[in-house]
Design a protein around this motif. Sequence first.
Motif, PDB file in Angstrom:
ATOM      1  N   THR A 135      13.280 -24.227 -10.385  1.00  0.00           N
ATOM      2  CA  THR A 135      13.526 -23.483 -11.629  1.00  0.00           C
ATOM      3  C   THR A 135      12.402 -23.734 -12.615  1.00  0.00           C
TER       4      THR A 135
ATOM      5  N   ASP B 221      15.212 -16.066 -17.485  1.00  0.00           N
ATOM      6  CA  ASP B 221      15.254 -16.535 -16.104  1.00  0.00           C
ATOM      7  C   ASP B 221      16.688 -16.753 -15.643  1.00  0.00           C
TER       8      ASP B 221
ATOM      9  N   SER C  29       9.595 -20.963 -24.584  1.00  0.00           N
ATOM     10  CA  SER C  29      10.210 -21.563 -23.392  1.00  0.00           C
ATOM     11  C   SER C  29      11.719 -21.335 -23.372  1.00  0.00           C
TER      12      SER C  29
ATOM     13  N   VAL D 132      12.231 -17.781 -22.292  1.00  0.00           N
ATOM     14  CA  VAL D 132      11.963 -17.685 -20.857  1.00  0.00           C
ATOM     15  C   VAL D 132      13.118 -18.278 -20.058  1.00  0.00           C
ATOM     16  N   ILE D 133      13.678 -19.387 -20.516  1.00  0.00           N
ATOM     17  CA  ILE D 133      14.815 -19.998 -19.827  1.00  0.00           C
ATOM     18  C   ILE D 133      15.999 -19.038 -19.801  1.00  0.00           C
TER      19      ILE D 133
ATOM     20  N   GLN E  27       9.756 -20.975 -14.119  1.00  0.00           N
ATOM     21  CA  GLN E  27       9.613 -20.769 -15.559  1.00  0.00           C
ATOM     22  C   GLN E  27       8.193 -21.066 -16.020  1.00  0.00           C
TER      23      GLN E  27
ATOM     24  N   TYR F 100       6.090 -18.029 -15.378  1.00  0.00           N
ATOM     25  CA  TYR F 100       6.312 -17.001 -16.398  1.00  0.00           C
ATOM     26  C   TYR F 100       5.548 -17.329 -17.679  1.00  0.00           C
TER      27      TYR F 100
END
Length: 124
Positions: A7, A114, A107, A110-111, A11, A14
């Motif tokens: 994971t 995702d 971040s 993005v988390i 990430q 990305y």
Amino acid sequence: MPEFKTTFVRQRKYIFLLLSIYVLGWGFTSYQSIFLGLILGTSLSLFNLWLIVRKTQRFGDAVVRGEKVRSLGTITRMASALLAVMLALEYPKELHLVSVVFGLMTSYIVIMIDYFLQSFYLRK
């Protein structure tokens, strides 16, 4: 923990993609202060993500061994965010403050994206 590492790797890819887009924007547009702020904020956001992943792994290992854990590094992550904001305030012509703050949140965005993508693909 292999799922946890995959994971993070996904990430991180990305975020590197976003950083490359920001670098292109910085190089080819007239909005250099905005893109430089995004680059700074996103870079520190990636650093903070790496820190929390590393601390979480150590936390999990310590719990398995039955040891005490000091912290998950909240002060360090806050200090890096404070450093980014202080740099943006010190150099307002080079770094756009709002884009630095947005970059620091990258971040987390993005988390979330995702998570939604993975939950969507796992349902199929």
